[in-house]
Design a protein around this motif. Structure first.
Motif, PDB file in Angstrom:
ATOM      1  N   PRO A  68       0.534  -0.489  11.105  1.00 18.15           N
ATOM      2  CA  PRO A  68       0.797  -0.045   9.917  1.00 18.15           C
ATOM      3  C   PRO A  68       1.018  -1.202   9.472  1.00 18.15           C
ATOM      4  CG  PRO A  68       2.250   1.791  11.431  1.00 18.15           C
ATOM      5  CD  PRO A  68       2.256   0.330  12.091  1.00 18.15           C
ATOM      6  N   ALA A  69       0.300  -1.004   7.884  1.00 19.11           N
ATOM      7  CA  ALA A  69       0.781  -1.838   6.646  1.00 19.11           C
ATOM      8  C   ALA A  69       1.920  -2.576   6.738  1.00 19.11           C
ATOM      9  CB  ALA A  69      -0.010  -1.446   5.761  1.00 19.11           C
ATOM     10  N   GLY A  70       3.102  -1.919   5.887  1.00 14.08           N
ATOM     11  CA  GLY A  70       4.168  -2.056   5.764  1.00 14.08           C
ATOM     12  C   GLY A  70       5.479  -2.924   7.254  1.00 14.08           C
ATOM     13  N   VAL A  71       4.694  -2.060   8.597  1.00 16.65           N
ATOM     14  CA  VAL A  71       5.144  -3.044  10.140  1.00 16.65           C
ATOM     15  C   VAL A  71       4.927  -4.099   9.358  1.00 16.65           C
ATOM     16  CG1 VAL A  71       5.637  -3.156  12.217  1.00 16.65           C
ATOM     17  CG2 VAL A  71       5.978  -1.165  10.433  1.00 16.65           C
ATOM     18  N   ASN A 100       6.298  -3.358  -0.700  1.00 14.97           N
ATOM     19  CA  ASN A 100       6.291  -2.010   0.392  1.00 14.97           C
ATOM     20  C   ASN A 100       7.829  -1.950   0.133  1.00 14.97           C
ATOM     21  OD1 ASN A 100       3.940  -3.119   1.375  1.00 14.97           O
ATOM     22  ND2 ASN A 100       5.141  -4.455   2.749  1.00 14.97           N
ATOM     23  N   GLU A 101       9.125  -2.010  -0.414  1.00 13.21           N
ATOM     24  CA  GLU A 101      10.095  -1.365  -0.301  1.00 13.21           C
ATOM     25  C   GLU A 101      10.025  -0.831   1.062  1.00 13.21           C
ATOM     26  OE1 GLU A 101      10.611   1.650  -3.865  1.00 13.21           O
ATOM     27  OE2 GLU A 101      10.386  -0.415  -5.044  1.00 13.21           O
ATOM     28  N   PHE A 102      10.226  -2.178   1.773  1.00 12.58           N
ATOM     29  CA  PHE A 102       9.740  -1.757   2.936  1.00 12.58           C
ATOM     30  C   PHE A 102      11.589  -0.687   3.488  1.00 12.58           C
ATOM     31  CE2 PHE A 102      10.701  -2.988   8.037  1.00 12.58           C
ATOM     32  CZ  PHE A 102       9.002  -2.625   8.892  1.00 12.58           C
ATOM     33  N   THR A 103      11.692  -0.232   4.472  1.00 10.87           N
ATOM     34  CA  THR A 103      12.218   0.523   5.312  1.00 10.87           C
ATOM     35  C   THR A 103      11.923   1.414   6.826  1.00 10.87           C
ATOM     36  OG1 THR A 103      12.808   1.667   3.089  1.00 10.87           O
ATOM     37  CG2 THR A 103      14.286   2.872   4.788  1.00 10.87           C
ATOM     38  N   LEU A 104      13.043   1.659   7.305  1.00 11.97           N
ATOM     39  CA  LEU A 104      13.713   1.018   8.920  1.00 11.97           C
ATOM     40  C   LEU A 104      12.721   2.672   9.195  1.00 11.97           C
ATOM     41  CD1 LEU A 104      16.190  -0.964  10.294  1.00 11.97           C
ATOM     42  CD2 LEU A 104      13.406  -1.663  10.345  1.00 11.97           C
TER      43      LEU A 104
END
Length: 383
Positions: free
Chosen positions: A30-33, A181-185
């Motif tokens: 996925p793009a964020g990962v 991306n405001e990346f969150t686990l």
């Protein structure tokens, strides 16, 4: 390859270089990962410079050498390895494959190289050492007094063979891809050594920020100094490495504090943007310590020829971080084995073509950088 990740069904014949594996992983994730794994800090100048610096290093091959028997075997921290390579600590590997660090550690064991467990591993260190390979443990210094030392003792009790203190992360660098991306686990990906199985700030979306950076900002200490290095040195019998050294003065001081090895690293371009490329810093650091401790290189290694270049410039060995994660994303354990197999094959090829039958021969090669001789003042001519 029997265990591909969704979207990562790629034949081994198509994966002939680590760049091929990277492209296959980019298509699978996925793009964020993908951005979390691939990205650097700031404008990513250091991220790009790591590769550009390797590309500026050229080798002076020797000829008329018997290379009919060419071996990549070496020692790292006085333990035998199949090649002078260790898998670097990388956080949250279950982001890219359900087995995460377990699959990568099994591949490292099969390849005969060390696997480094991150403080931010999604699998407890005890489960990884139970696999029976050569396992190192990477430590971040934590805000709560005593927790870092507790983790170090836990790693030693679990059977780790080395302890690696990361010294270039008072806080996480500003990684703009993750911020945008405001990346969150995801809920199933947790820091096994920190969160006790529960959710953390890394799982809660934060507007205009990386949730992972918010979490580590609460966990990591920005007060790490040489006094903590001394405390850690006194508390463990394990070989101690400092990862994140770019200045010769810091490497010399590390020797004075009883450190067994320094890892020349800019954290893969993920901390200070515009930090010196690791391979540029390597020769001066190797010369400064003069054999009083080992010197490993991290950041930007993408081929067996890069490993050879690092050896010629004074490294005892290298760490590889992103490439095993790409392999893990593409095909789990088989993908990591493919990455390590490519490195081993490329290193053997580069050794022989450079006139080196052994890794020790490689350390006597001379180099040139950008057309000007580099490192020759400290390289004895091999007769």
């Amino acid at each position: 390859m029997s265990d591909p990740a969704p979207g990562g069904d790629v034949a081994a014949a198509e994966l002939l270089t680590l760049e091929d594996v990277e492209r296959a992983a980019a298509a699978a994730l996925p793009a964020g990962v993908r951005d979390f794994v691939a990205g650097g800090s700031g404008r990513e100048r250091t991220l790009a410079a790591n590769r550009a610096a390797f590309d500026r290093v050229f080798l002076r091959p020797r000829v008329l050498r018997d290379v009919s028997r060419c071996s990549t075997a070496a020692e790292l921290l006085d333990r035998p390895v199949s090649m002078p390579v260790a898998i670097a600590p990388v956080a949250y590997q279950r982001l890219v494959h359900p087995e995460g660090e377990l699959a990568a550690a099994r591949a490292a064991k099969a390849a005969g190289v060390p696997f480094t467990v991150s403080t931010l591993s999604t699998v407890p260190v005890e489960e990884i050492t139970a696999l029976g390979g050569d396992v190192w443990f990477q430590l971040y210094w934590l805000r709560e007094p005593g927790r870092a030392l507790e983790l170090a003792r836990r790693a030693e009790d679990a059977g780790c063979t080395a302890l690696m203190l990361t010294v270039d992360v008072p806080w996480m660098g500003r990684r703009l891809r993750d911020v945008r991306n405001e990346f969150t686990l995801p809920d199933h990906v947790r820091a096994a050594h920190l969160d006790g199985g529960g959710a953390s700030a890394a799982h809660r979306r934060t507007a205009g920020a990386s949730a992972v950076a918010v979490h580590t900002g609460r966990e990591f200490s920005s007060a790490l100094s040489w006094s903590q290095v001394a405390e850690l040195r006194a508390s463990t019998r394990l070989p101690l490495l400092l990862k994140g050294v770019l200045a010769p003065e810091d490497a010399v001081r590390a020797v004075e504090f009883g450190v067994d090895a320094v890892v020349v690293s800019n954290h893969g371009g993920r901390q200070l943007d515009s930090a010196l490329p690791s391979v540029e810093a390597l020769p001066e650091i190797a010369e400064a310590v003069g054999g009083d401790c080992r010197v490993l290189l991290d950041s930007g290694v993408r081929s067996g020829t890069d490993v050879l270049k690092a050896l010629a410039l004074g490294a005892s060995g290298v760490l590889v971080g992103r490439p095993p994660v790409w392999g893990l994303a593409v095909a789990g354990e088989d993908g990591v084995r493919r990455v390590l197999g490519l490195l081993a094959g490329e290193l053997a090829d580069a050794l022989g073509l450079a006139g080196c039958a052994t890794v020790a021969d490689a350390r006597r090669l001379r180099t040139a950088r950008g057309g000007a001789a580099a490192g020759e003042r400290r390289r004895a001519v091999v007769r």
